[in-house]
Scaffold this motif. Structure first.
Motif, PDB file in Angstrom:
ATOM      1  N   VAL A   1       0.833  -1.206   0.000  1.00 59.67           N
ATOM      2  CA  VAL A   1       0.000   0.000   0.000  1.00 59.67           C
ATOM      3  C   VAL A   1       0.867   1.255   0.000  1.00 59.67           C
ATOM      4  CG1 VAL A   1      -1.663   1.321   1.366  1.00 59.67           C
ATOM      5  CG2 VAL A   1      -1.970  -1.128   1.067  1.00 59.67           C
ATOM      6  N   VAL A   2       1.913   1.267   0.803  1.00 63.61           N
ATOM      7  CA  VAL A   2       2.787   2.445   0.883  1.00 63.61           C
ATOM      8  C   VAL A   2       3.485   2.689  -0.449  1.00 63.61           C
ATOM      9  CG1 VAL A   2       4.920   3.294   1.956  1.00 63.61           C
ATOM     10  CG2 VAL A   2       3.097   2.375   3.372  1.00 63.61           C
ATOM     11  N   SER A   3       3.796   1.620  -1.180  1.00 60.26           N
ATOM     12  CA  SER A   3       4.491   1.784  -2.458  1.00 60.26           C
ATOM     13  C   SER A   3       3.620   2.471  -3.511  1.00 60.26           C
ATOM     14  CB  SER A   3       4.966   0.434  -2.979  1.00 60.26           C
ATOM     15  OG  SER A   3       3.883  -0.336  -3.432  1.00 60.26           O
ATOM     16  N   MET A   4       2.318   2.537  -3.263  1.00 68.56           N
ATOM     17  CA  MET A   4       1.445   3.270  -4.192  1.00 68.56           C
ATOM     18  C   MET A   4       1.626   4.777  -4.057  1.00 68.56           C
ATOM     19  SD  MET A   4      -2.097   1.136  -3.980  1.00 68.56           S
ATOM     20  CE  MET A   4      -2.881   2.240  -5.129  1.00 68.56           C
ATOM     21  N   PHE A   5       2.016   5.242  -2.879  1.00 69.51           N
ATOM     22  CA  PHE A   5       2.079   6.672  -2.602  1.00 69.51           C
ATOM     23  C   PHE A   5       3.489   7.241  -2.562  1.00 69.51           C
ATOM     24  CE2 PHE A   5      -1.771   5.019  -0.510  1.00 69.51           C
ATOM     25  CZ  PHE A   5      -2.702   5.693  -1.288  1.00 69.51           C
ATOM     26  N   THR A   6       4.471   6.393  -2.263  1.00 68.68           N
ATOM     27  CA  THR A   6       5.844   6.865  -2.157  1.00 68.68           C
ATOM     28  C   THR A   6       6.803   5.748  -2.552  1.00 68.68           C
ATOM     29  OG1 THR A   6       7.430   7.933  -0.696  1.00 68.68           O
ATOM     30  CG2 THR A   6       6.054   6.236   0.279  1.00 68.68           C
ATOM     31  N   SER A   7       8.053   6.075  -2.684  1.00 67.00           N
ATOM     32  CA  SER A   7       9.061   5.087  -3.024  1.00 67.00           C
ATOM     33  C   SER A   7       9.620   4.471  -1.748  1.00 67.00           C
ATOM     34  CB  SER A   7      10.186   5.742  -3.818  1.00 67.00           C
ATOM     35  OG  SER A   7      11.199   4.818  -4.076  1.00 67.00           O
ATOM     36  N   VAL A   8       9.649   3.156  -1.696  1.00 72.88           N
ATOM     37  CA  VAL A   8      10.216   2.440  -0.559  1.00 72.88           C
ATOM     38  C   VAL A   8      11.700   2.253  -0.854  1.00 72.88           C
ATOM     39  CG1 VAL A   8      10.080   0.337   0.819  1.00 72.88           C
ATOM     40  CG2 VAL A   8       8.008   1.315  -0.186  1.00 72.88           C
ATOM     41  N   PRO A   9      12.590   2.659   0.069  1.00 73.15           N
ATOM     42  CA  PRO A   9      14.020   2.724  -0.242  1.00 73.15           C
ATOM     43  C   PRO A   9      14.680   1.432  -0.737  1.00 73.15           C
ATOM     44  CG  PRO A   9      13.570   3.771   1.852  1.00 73.15           C
ATOM     45  CD  PRO A   9      12.299   3.138   1.407  1.00 73.15           C
ATOM     46  N   VAL A  10      14.542   0.334  -0.048  1.00 76.66           N
ATOM     47  CA  VAL A  10      15.321  -0.855  -0.381  1.00 76.66           C
ATOM     48  C   VAL A  10      14.673  -1.691  -1.476  1.00 76.66           C
ATOM     49  CG1 VAL A  10      16.290  -2.986   0.566  1.00 76.66           C
ATOM     50  CG2 VAL A  10      16.296  -0.905   1.931  1.00 76.66           C
ATOM     51  N   VAL A  11      13.376  -1.920  -1.383  1.00 77.78           N
ATOM     52  CA  VAL A  11      12.694  -2.809  -2.320  1.00 77.78           C
ATOM     53  C   VAL A  11      11.699  -2.069  -3.201  1.00 77.78           C
ATOM     54  CG1 VAL A  11      12.972  -4.903  -0.949  1.00 77.78           C
ATOM     55  CG2 VAL A  11      11.045  -3.374  -0.515  1.00 77.78           C
ATOM     56  N   GLY A  12      11.861  -0.793  -3.347  1.00 80.86           N
ATOM     57  CA  GLY A  12      10.911   0.024  -4.083  1.00 80.86           C
ATOM     58  C   GLY A  12      10.768  -0.347  -5.541  1.00 80.86           C
ATOM     59  N   HIS A  13      11.868  -0.679  -6.207  1.00 74.94           N
ATOM     60  CA  HIS A  13      11.797  -1.026  -7.623  1.00 74.94           C
ATOM     61  C   HIS A  13      11.016  -2.325  -7.829  1.00 74.94           C
ATOM     62  CE1 HIS A  13      15.301  -3.162  -6.050  1.00 74.94           C
ATOM     63  NE2 HIS A  13      15.119  -4.044  -7.017  1.00 74.94           N
ATOM     64  N   TYR A  14      11.144  -3.274  -6.915  1.00 79.05           N
ATOM     65  CA  TYR A  14      10.400  -4.528  -7.023  1.00 79.05           C
ATOM     66  C   TYR A  14       8.921  -4.308  -6.699  1.00 79.05           C
ATOM     67  CZ  TYR A  14       8.874  -9.290  -6.357  1.00 79.05           C
ATOM     68  OH  TYR A  14       8.184 -10.462  -6.457  1.00 79.05           O
ATOM     69  N   LEU A  15       8.645  -3.533  -5.646  1.00 77.89           N
ATOM     70  CA  LEU A  15       7.259  -3.293  -5.235  1.00 77.89           C
ATOM     71  C   LEU A  15       6.478  -2.532  -6.292  1.00 77.89           C
ATOM     72  CD1 LEU A  15       7.522  -2.435  -1.462  1.00 77.89           C
ATOM     73  CD2 LEU A  15       6.425  -4.396  -2.491  1.00 77.89           C
ATOM     74  N   ALA A  16       7.108  -1.596  -6.949  1.00 78.87           N
ATOM     75  CA  ALA A  16       6.409  -0.817  -7.963  1.00 78.87           C
ATOM     76  C   ALA A  16       5.979  -1.702  -9.133  1.00 78.87           C
ATOM     77  CB  ALA A  16       7.304   0.311  -8.459  1.00 78.87           C
ATOM     78  N   ALA A  17       6.769  -2.701  -9.442  1.00 83.38           N
ATOM     79  CA  ALA A  17       6.456  -3.573 -10.572  1.00 83.38           C
ATOM     80  C   ALA A  17       5.525  -4.723 -10.199  1.00 83.38           C
ATOM     81  CB  ALA A  17       7.749  -4.134 -11.152  1.00 83.38           C
ATOM     82  N   HIS A  18       5.551  -5.151  -8.933  1.00 88.36           N
ATOM     83  CA  HIS A  18       4.821  -6.353  -8.525  1.00 88.36           C
ATOM     84  C   HIS A  18       3.937  -6.110  -7.299  1.00 88.36           C
ATOM     85  CE1 HIS A  18       7.336  -8.526 -11.319  1.00 88.36           C
ATOM     86  NE2 HIS A  18       8.400  -7.976 -10.756  1.00 88.36           N
ATOM     87  N   ARG A  19       3.353  -4.959  -7.213  1.00 87.43           N
ATOM     88  CA  ARG A  19       2.536  -4.576  -6.051  1.00 87.43           C
ATOM     89  C   ARG A  19       1.374  -5.544  -5.821  1.00 87.43           C
ATOM     90  NH1 ARG A  19       1.212   0.455  -7.744  1.00 87.43           N
ATOM     91  NH2 ARG A  19       3.276   1.122  -7.140  1.00 87.43           N
ATOM     92  N   PHE A  20       0.687  -5.917  -6.885  1.00 88.76           N
ATOM     93  CA  PHE A  20      -0.450  -6.825  -6.767  1.00 88.76           C
ATOM     94  C   PHE A  20      -0.023  -8.162  -6.183  1.00 88.76           C
ATOM     95  CE2 PHE A  20      -2.869 -10.342  -8.598  1.00 88.76           C
ATOM     96  CZ  PHE A  20      -4.135 -10.050  -8.109  1.00 88.76           C
ATOM     97  N   TRP A  21       1.100  -8.693  -6.637  1.00 90.79           N
ATOM     98  CA  TRP A  21       1.541 -10.008  -6.174  1.00 90.79           C
ATOM     99  C   TRP A  21       2.057  -9.970  -4.752  1.00 90.79           C
ATOM    100  CZ3 TRP A  21      -0.725 -13.545  -8.553  1.00 90.79           C
ATOM    101  CH2 TRP A  21      -1.014 -13.425  -9.898  1.00 90.79           C
TER     102      TRP A  21
END
Length: 62
Positions: free
Chosen positions: A24-44
């Motif tokens: 949920v947080v990755s929808m609103f901001t960038s998460v420092p360590v795993v942000g690139h993965y979360l942005a691409a695979h948020r649903f999973w």
């Protein structure tokens, strides 16, 4: 056949909660360590959080 549901253990609950919050947080901001993965695979990531919680509820002792 009746299935008895049990509350998940605390570690299972915390792991699923952390995954869900990160998704949920990755929808609103960038998460420092795993942000690139979360942005691409948020649903999973959110699906994995609920599957972990489901397994913790269905199977006794997890």
């Amino acid at each position: 056949m009746r299935r008895r549901l049990t509350p998940p253990t605390f570690p299972v609950f915390i792991i699923s909660l952390i995954l869900a919050v990160l998704a949920v947080v990755s929808m609103f901001t960038s998460v420092p360590v795993v942000g690139h993965y979360l942005a691409a695979h948020r649903f999973w990531v959110m699906t994995a959080a609920y599957v972990i919680l489901f397994i913790g509820v269905v199977f006794d002792g997890l």
